[in-house]
Design an enzyme around this catalytic site. Sequence first.
Site, PDB file in Angstrom:
ATOM      1  N   THR A 108      76.433  73.413   7.336  1.00 19.09           N
ATOM      2  CA  THR A 108      77.937  74.565   8.280  1.00 19.09           C
ATOM      3  C   THR A 108      79.024  73.821   7.388  1.00 19.09           C
ATOM      4  O   THR A 108      78.691  73.068   6.701  1.00 19.09           O
ATOM      5  CB  THR A 108      77.948  73.159   9.360  1.00 19.09           C
ATOM      6  OG1 THR A 108      78.559  71.991   9.546  1.00 19.09           O
ATOM      7  CG2 THR A 108      76.607  73.351   9.666  1.00 19.09           C
ATOM      8  N   CYS A 109      79.826  74.387   8.136  1.00 18.91           N
ATOM      9  CA  CYS A 109      81.337  74.748   7.600  1.00 18.91           C
ATOM     10  C   CYS A 109      82.023  73.492   7.314  1.00 18.91           C
ATOM     11  O   CYS A 109      82.659  72.745   6.830  1.00 18.91           O
ATOM     12  CB  CYS A 109      81.701  75.887   7.749  1.00 18.91           C
ATOM     13  SG  CYS A 109      81.667  77.158   6.770  1.00 18.91           S
ATOM     14  N   ASP A 110      81.026  72.519   8.440  1.00 18.48           N
ATOM     15  CA  ASP A 110      82.237  71.369   8.621  1.00 18.48           C
ATOM     16  C   ASP A 110      81.938  69.837   7.788  1.00 18.48           C
ATOM     17  O   ASP A 110      80.358  69.658   7.709  1.00 18.48           O
ATOM     18  CB  ASP A 110      82.080  71.385  10.547  1.00 18.48           C
ATOM     19  CG  ASP A 110      82.365  69.483  10.861  1.00 18.48           C
ATOM     20  OD1 ASP A 110      83.722  69.228  10.100  1.00 18.48           O
ATOM     21  OD2 ASP A 110      82.313  69.862  12.223  1.00 18.48           O
ATOM     22  N   ASN A 164      77.830  77.690  13.953  1.00 19.12           N
ATOM     23  CA  ASN A 164      77.670  77.767  12.826  1.00 19.12           C
ATOM     24  C   ASN A 164      76.959  79.051  12.688  1.00 19.12           C
ATOM     25  O   ASN A 164      76.224  78.963  11.619  1.00 19.12           O
ATOM     26  CB  ASN A 164      77.762  77.312  11.509  1.00 19.12           C
ATOM     27  CG  ASN A 164      79.285  77.306  10.704  1.00 19.12           C
ATOM     28  OD1 ASN A 164      79.455  76.935   9.819  1.00 19.12           O
ATOM     29  ND2 ASN A 164      79.759  78.303  10.750  1.00 19.12           N
TER      30      ASN A 164
END
Length: 380
Positions: free
Chosen positions: A328-330, A368
Amino acid sequence: MPTQKTLRRLAREHGTPLVVIDHEVLRRNYATFKKYLPRVQAYYAVKANPDPAIVRTLFDVGASFDVASMPEFMIVYDLIKDMPAKQRQDWIWDKIIYAHPIKADATLRELDQYKALVTYDNSEEIRKIRKHAPHSGLALRLKVPNTGAMVELSSKFGAAPGEAVDLILEADRAGLVVEGLSFHVGSQTTNFENYVQAINLAASIYKEAQDRGYTRMNLLDIGGGFPAPYDDTVRPFRDLARRINAEIDRLFPKNIEILAEPGRFLVATAATAVASIIGKAVRDGKLCYYLDDGVYHTYSGILFDHCHYHVEAMRKGPREICTVFGPTCDALDTISMAEELPSTLKRGDLVFSRNIGAYSVASSTSFNGFPPATVVHINQ
Ligand SMILES: *Cc1c(COP(=O)(O)O)cnc(C)c1O
């Protein structure tokens, strides 16, 4: 655990991210539990991994079940729904405990038709049960030390020892039947003293209740917390079982029923996660691998369960300390900042993590837009 060859074949067939559940390991873990704690009926804590196929295999070998929500209850109920009504009723009474001390009114109303054993730990709950689920049997959940457990539970649940017998007598006056006592020493308890202290505390409350005229208790539920062998610092289950058996035999009458609610112990070692490397970068001089599985998915236990998982490669090469990220982008989605892996792994290579069956898939999200891993079952 399945061989790397099997993992590779399954990953080819099903794609990644993948979780492989080995039912032979489930059966073996259940057998180990029964072998060393022969007096104890094991109620599998469904929340550790609610996969219906896992519940089915444990049902087939004779397990009972600890549920803590109506959806969990229905996963178990599904297996017995075709039994004749009377037999089904007896089965629920004998084999299910609804082990959440705080239940919504609507949950209690739904549960009442099934007449199950439920836990409670406060007066408000007695009023709720009396009003909405008067056909339930009760077990008082005690607050016990959770010292050194990986996941602490005593701050959220449990009656203090000083109020325990008052709560039993109060339930009795409300026309409910308190069948016994329960506790949870904290999940992944490697400090075996917790069990010894908790059993001793339960015994003193059992005795105080009798001294004050309440003689209807006939069960002791020693909860979950039995540690999975994540690494070799965890002492053998056999040693823990020996201490538990000794305390129970010393402190409780022969005819009392002993229950336990193992979750992690039964499922942790039964699953292996297989992921693919989807990206590779060097950041601040450190090699970073990006996987198609991560903390919002199968590795959710890193956050919720305080559990550390090793990521292993399927091919050899010069090793260095790497960071392993999820998809994910996190940035929270970090599996490890210090995993020793070959520096020569390539995009598309497979990696795996062992012992990832408990509190993993169970709390996976679709954050996401990345769906949870595919689950496959072997030796079913
Ligand atoms: C979570 C839970 C369990 C299972 O605990 P493990 O540590 O996985 O064995 C058992 N009983 C209750 C009440 C729980 O909340």
